[in-house]
Design an enzyme around this catalytic site. Structure first.
Site, PDB file in Angstrom:
ATOM      1  N   ASP A   5       0.827  -1.209   0.000  1.00  0.00           N
ATOM      2  CA  ASP A   5       0.000   0.000   0.000  1.00  0.00           C
ATOM      3  C   ASP A   5       0.862   1.260   0.000  1.00  0.00           C
ATOM      4  OD1 ASP A   5      -2.261  -1.638   0.040  1.00  0.00           O
ATOM      5  OD2 ASP A   5      -2.266  -1.738   2.231  1.00  0.00           O
ATOM      6  N   HIS A  25      -3.343  -2.040  -4.622  1.00  0.00           N
ATOM      7  CA  HIS A  25      -4.497  -1.162  -4.833  1.00  0.00           C
ATOM      8  C   HIS A  25      -4.025  -0.204  -5.926  1.00  0.00           C
ATOM      9  CE1 HIS A  25      -7.094  -2.373  -1.514  1.00  0.00           C
ATOM     10  NE2 HIS A  25      -6.114  -2.242  -0.654  1.00  0.00           N
ATOM     11  N   ASP A  47      -6.600  -5.935  -5.202  1.00  0.00           N
ATOM     12  CA  ASP A  47      -7.667  -5.938  -4.182  1.00  0.00           C
ATOM     13  C   ASP A  47      -8.719  -4.895  -4.564  1.00  0.00           C
ATOM     14  OD1 ASP A  47      -9.102  -6.295  -1.874  1.00  0.00           O
ATOM     15  OD2 ASP A  47      -7.553  -5.504  -0.527  1.00  0.00           O
ATOM     16  N   LYS A  52     -12.008  -5.157  -4.967  1.00  0.00           N
ATOM     17  CA  LYS A  52     -13.320  -5.234  -4.308  1.00  0.00           C
ATOM     18  C   LYS A  52     -14.457  -4.827  -5.249  1.00  0.00           C
ATOM     19  CE  LYS A  52     -11.392  -4.587   0.334  1.00  0.00           C
ATOM     20  NZ  LYS A  52     -10.039  -4.038   0.107  1.00  0.00           N
TER      21      LYS A  52
HETATM   22  P1  5BU Z   1      -2.376  -3.580   6.988  1.00  0.00           P
HETATM   23  O1  5BU Z   1      -1.440  -2.446   6.818  1.00  0.00           O
HETATM   24  O2  5BU Z   1      -1.661  -4.923   7.231  1.00  0.00           O
HETATM   25  O3  5BU Z   1      -3.441  -3.319   8.005  1.00  0.00           O
HETATM   26  O4  5BU Z   1      -3.089  -3.685   5.541  1.00  0.00           O
HETATM   27  C1  5BU Z   1      -4.141  -4.563   5.285  1.00  0.00           C
HETATM   28  C2  5BU Z   1      -4.450  -4.662   3.811  1.00  0.00           C
HETATM   29  O5  5BU Z   1      -5.481  -5.624   3.628  1.00  0.00           O
HETATM   30  C3  5BU Z   1      -4.940  -3.389   3.142  1.00  0.00           C
HETATM   31  O6  5BU Z   1      -4.405  -3.348   1.836  1.00  0.00           O
HETATM   32  C4  5BU Z   1      -6.444  -3.536   3.083  1.00  0.00           C
HETATM   33  O7  5BU Z   1      -7.019  -2.992   1.919  1.00  0.00           O
HETATM   34  C5  5BU Z   1      -6.625  -5.037   3.040  1.00  0.00           C
HETATM   35  N1  5BU Z   1      -7.850  -5.510   3.701  1.00  0.00           N
HETATM   36  C6  5BU Z   1      -8.053  -5.422   5.069  1.00  0.00           C
HETATM   37  O8  5BU Z   1      -7.226  -4.908   5.792  1.00  0.00           O
HETATM   38  N2  5BU Z   1      -9.208  -5.933   5.630  1.00  0.00           N
HETATM   39  C7  5BU Z   1     -10.181  -6.499   4.883  1.00  0.00           C
HETATM   40  O9  5BU Z   1     -11.176  -6.956   5.440  1.00  0.00           O
HETATM   41  C8  5BU Z   1      -9.957  -6.570   3.481  1.00  0.00           C
HETATM   42  C9  5BU Z   1      -8.802  -6.088   2.925  1.00  0.00           C
HETATM   43 BR1  5BU Z   1     -11.231  -7.340   2.412  1.00  0.00          BR
END
Ligand code: 5BU
Length: 264
Positions: free
Chosen positions: A38, A62, A91, A93
């Site tokens: 991200d 994304h 991702d 969605k």
């Molecule tokens: P993190 O930085 O590890 O919190 O990022 C989590 C990633 O997973 C982030 O890219 C979200 O868009 C993605 N995600 C999420 O966190 N929870 C969900 O329920 C879904 C996707 Br679906």
């Protein structure tokens, strides 16, 4: 060890070729880590992938968060990921009617031309999956859909009944490779696994080795617990890209996930 020895029933029961590709790559790298990359710039992404590539199995993007996006620049992200044998997972969605999802697979980002996997909500019904599949078929590529059966964020509206209905959609479509589960809750993952059976993968965001809570309602669980509860891939963002040493962090997540799989 051979993938069928490591993955057991999951290897035999998952029919989708990309599920096997993921399980094989996970064995080669001894890692169930999907990097949630991200970051808003192509240079940042390429740099991050170079640091963590040997320890992660798929790249989750994304694409619409990249500033000053161009397909030419994006190709360098794809090439760097492919040089590390990473599956490409957008991702996105998707959540619209089938015909619109099909066209949204094209457009400026042309997701159908590079993504191996995408996420979709089931809220609009089963045709969203067929629309996505038709887009891949149109460019003669094979792809897989992960349906959101659960989410990791606080207060989400995906009730047990919604999860059950999502599993009905997923189990009746060959294009659905698996489900997104709530990585912050081993109990929820166990419940999802019991209902999903062995023939679909469960991938879980909401995992972190040190934090219990993220920003803006994100919840975290321990990645090892998620895998022991039935998750097949841990999706890790800030735990890796927010670390001072992303390479070392990716290695730590890889070891945790692999050891938990061997235990399972
Ligand atoms: P993190 O930085 O590890 O919190 O990022 C989590 C990633 O997973 C982030 O890219 C979200 O868009 C993605 N995600 C999420 O966190 N929870 C969900 O329920 C879904 C996707 Br679906």
């Amino acid at each position: 060890m051979q993938p069928y020895e490591v993955w057991g029933e999951r290897w035999r029961a998952c029919a989708h070729p990309l599920a096997h590709q993921f399980m094989e790559a996970a064995c080669e790298k001894q890692s169930l880590v999907v990097l949630a990359a991200d970051l808003p710039s192509v240079d940042g992404l390429v740099n991050l992938i170079r640091q963590v590539g040997p320890h992660v199995t798929a790249l989750k993007t994304h694409v619409d968060m990249v500033e000053e996006y161009s397909m030419r620049e994006w190709r360098s992200v794809i090439a760097t990921a492919q040089s590390h044998n990473l599956m490409l997972f957008e991702d996105r969605k998707f959540a619209d009617i089938g015909r619109i999802a099909q066209t949204q697979m094209g457009g400026m980002y042309d997701i159908r031309s590079w993504a191996d996997l995408v996420t979709a909500h089931s809220v609009s019904g089963p045709d969203v999956v067929d629309g996505i599949a038709a887009a891949w078929e149109g460019v003669q590529r094979i792809g897989g859909v992960l349906l959101l059966a659960q989410m990791s964020s606080r207060g989400n509206l995906l009730s047990d009944d919604y999860t059950d209905r999502t599993l009905e959609v997923g189990s009746s479509s060959p294009h659905v490779i698996g489900y997104i589960g709530n990585g912050s809750s081993p109990v929820e993952i166990e419940g999802l696994r019991a209902k999903a059976g062995e023939g679909r993968m469960i991938w879980t965001p909401g995992v972190n080795l040190s934090a219990a809570e993220g920003v803006l309602g994100q919840r975290y669980g321990h990645p090892g617990d998620a895998v022991r509860a039935g998750s097949d891939a841990i999706i890790v963002g800030s735990g890796i890209h927010g670390s001072e040493d992303p390479g070392a962090a990716a290695r730590a997540y890889a070891e945790t996930s692999w050891n938990a799989l061997l235990e399972r």
